[in-house]
Design a protein around this motif. Structure first.
Motif, PDB file in Angstrom:
ATOM      1  N   PRO A  58      66.257 -34.455 120.144  1.00 35.25           N
ATOM      2  CA  PRO A  58      66.474 -33.300 119.256  1.00 35.25           C
ATOM      3  C   PRO A  58      66.879 -33.690 117.843  1.00 35.25           C
ATOM      4  O   PRO A  58      66.878 -32.848 116.946  1.00 35.25           O
ATOM      5  CB  PRO A  58      67.631 -32.533 119.928  1.00 35.25           C
ATOM      6  N   ARG A  59      67.225 -34.944 117.643  1.00 37.10           N
ATOM      7  CA  ARG A  59      67.672 -35.365 116.309  1.00 37.10           C
ATOM      8  C   ARG A  59      66.513 -35.792 115.426  1.00 37.10           C
ATOM      9  O   ARG A  59      66.699 -36.096 114.244  1.00 37.10           O
ATOM     10  CB  ARG A  59      68.690 -36.499 116.458  1.00 37.10           C
ATOM     11  N   PRO A  61      62.944 -35.166 113.347  1.00 31.73           N
ATOM     12  CA  PRO A  61      62.211 -34.047 112.750  1.00 31.73           C
ATOM     13  C   PRO A  61      61.096 -33.595 113.709  1.00 31.73           C
ATOM     14  O   PRO A  61      60.576 -34.401 114.470  1.00 31.73           O
ATOM     15  CB  PRO A  61      61.604 -34.658 111.478  1.00 31.73           C
ATOM     16  N   ASP A  62      60.775 -32.320 113.676  1.00 32.68           N
ATOM     17  CA  ASP A  62      59.755 -31.793 114.591  1.00 32.68           C
ATOM     18  C   ASP A  62      58.405 -32.469 114.355  1.00 32.68           C
ATOM     19  O   ASP A  62      58.057 -32.796 113.223  1.00 32.68           O
ATOM     20  CB  ASP A  62      59.571 -30.291 114.383  1.00 32.68           C
ATOM     21  N   PRO A  63      57.633 -32.644 115.425  1.00 29.25           N
ATOM     22  CA  PRO A  63      56.285 -33.195 115.262  1.00 29.25           C
ATOM     23  C   PRO A  63      55.352 -32.187 114.613  1.00 29.25           C
ATOM     24  O   PRO A  63      55.556 -30.973 114.727  1.00 29.25           O
ATOM     25  CB  PRO A  63      55.837 -33.481 116.705  1.00 29.25           C
ATOM     26  N   SER A  64      54.348 -32.683 113.933  1.00 24.73           N
ATOM     27  CA  SER A  64      53.329 -31.798 113.359  1.00 24.73           C
ATOM     28  C   SER A  64      52.402 -31.315 114.479  1.00 24.73           C
ATOM     29  O   SER A  64      52.410 -31.865 115.581  1.00 24.73           O
ATOM     30  CB  SER A  64      52.508 -32.565 112.321  1.00 24.73           C
ATOM     31  N   ASP A  65      51.603 -30.306 114.192  1.00 21.03           N
ATOM     32  CA  ASP A  65      50.633 -29.830 115.186  1.00 21.03           C
ATOM     33  C   ASP A  65      49.672 -30.949 115.573  1.00 21.03           C
ATOM     34  O   ASP A  65      49.304 -31.099 116.738  1.00 21.03           O
ATOM     35  CB  ASP A  65      49.821 -28.654 114.636  1.00 21.03           C
ATOM     36  N   GLU A  67      50.260 -34.137 115.628  1.00 22.50           N
ATOM     37  CA  GLU A  67      50.919 -35.077 116.543  1.00 22.50           C
ATOM     38  C   GLU A  67      50.970 -34.494 117.953  1.00 22.50           C
ATOM     39  O   GLU A  67      50.702 -35.187 118.939  1.00 22.50           O
ATOM     40  CB  GLU A  67      52.328 -35.413 116.033  1.00 22.50           C
ATOM     41  N   GLU A  68      51.305 -33.224 118.057  1.00 22.46           N
ATOM     42  CA  GLU A  68      51.370 -32.613 119.391  1.00 22.46           C
ATOM     43  C   GLU A  68      50.014 -32.629 120.073  1.00 22.46           C
ATOM     44  O   GLU A  68      49.913 -32.890 121.271  1.00 22.46           O
ATOM     45  CB  GLU A  68      51.916 -31.191 119.290  1.00 22.46           C
ATOM     46  N   ARG A  79      58.398 -34.809 128.161  1.00 24.47           N
ATOM     47  CA  ARG A  79      58.848 -33.797 127.212  1.00 24.47           C
ATOM     48  C   ARG A  79      59.476 -34.407 125.970  1.00 24.47           C
ATOM     49  O   ARG A  79      59.658 -33.749 124.958  1.00 24.47           O
ATOM     50  CB  ARG A  79      59.853 -32.854 127.887  1.00 24.47           C
ATOM     51  N   THR A  80      59.837 -35.680 126.043  1.00 23.80           N
ATOM     52  CA  THR A  80      60.448 -36.313 124.866  1.00 23.80           C
ATOM     53  C   THR A  80      59.528 -37.384 124.275  1.00 23.80           C
ATOM     54  O   THR A  80      59.985 -38.323 123.650  1.00 23.80           O
ATOM     55  CB  THR A  80      61.832 -36.907 125.208  1.00 23.80           C
ATOM     56  N   ARG A  82      56.860 -39.015 121.718  1.00 24.51           N
ATOM     57  CA  ARG A  82      56.501 -38.914 120.286  1.00 24.51           C
ATOM     58  C   ARG A  82      55.535 -40.036 119.942  1.00 24.51           C
ATOM     59  O   ARG A  82      55.388 -40.999 120.682  1.00 24.51           O
ATOM     60  CB  ARG A  82      57.770 -39.064 119.407  1.00 24.51           C
TER      61      ARG A  82
END
Ligand code: FES
Length: 110
Positions: A58-59, A61-65, A67-68, A79-80, A82
């Motif tokens: 959670p620390r 930065p959110d992934p971009s679309d 990357e997802e 779920r974790t 990256r």
């Protein structure tokens, strides 16, 4: 200098020093982790997939679309998960723990 703690496929702990702002992929490769990073950060492969420790996830930065979408194609995704080429190791990530997925060296594009 932020430290990164890698957990290998075999469960060994490997500590690595990063310069602040280094890409996690580069830090992993210098530390000898078997991440191919075939597209060198262009988000076209997913061979840089890593599993971030749940406390640390959670620390980041959110992934971009993009990357997802690519992570959907990677093997052994959790779920974790990256993409290491998209993570910049800043001082506030000092001590972050990431695991190298099984068969990291055998990942195929798509
Ligand atoms: Fe290809 Fe990260 S190196 S997506």
């Amino acid at each position: 200098m932020p430290d990164v703690r890698f957990v290998t496929e075999q469960g060994e702990i490997v500590l690595a020093h990063a310069a602040s702002g280094d890409r996690l992929l580069k830090v992993a490769q210098i530390a000898g982790m078997p991440l191919e990073g075939t597209c060198e950060g262009q988000m076209a492969c997913s061979t840089c997939h890593v599993i971030v420790a749940p406390d640390w996830f959670p620390r980041l930065p959110d992934p971009s679309d993009e990357e997802e979408d690519l992570l959907d194609l990677a093997a052994h995704v959790t779920r974790t998960s990256r993409l290491a080429c998209q993570i910049s190791v800043t001082e506030d990530l000092d001590g972050i723990e990431v695991r190298i997925p099984r068969n990291a060296h055998n990942l195929q594009i798509g």
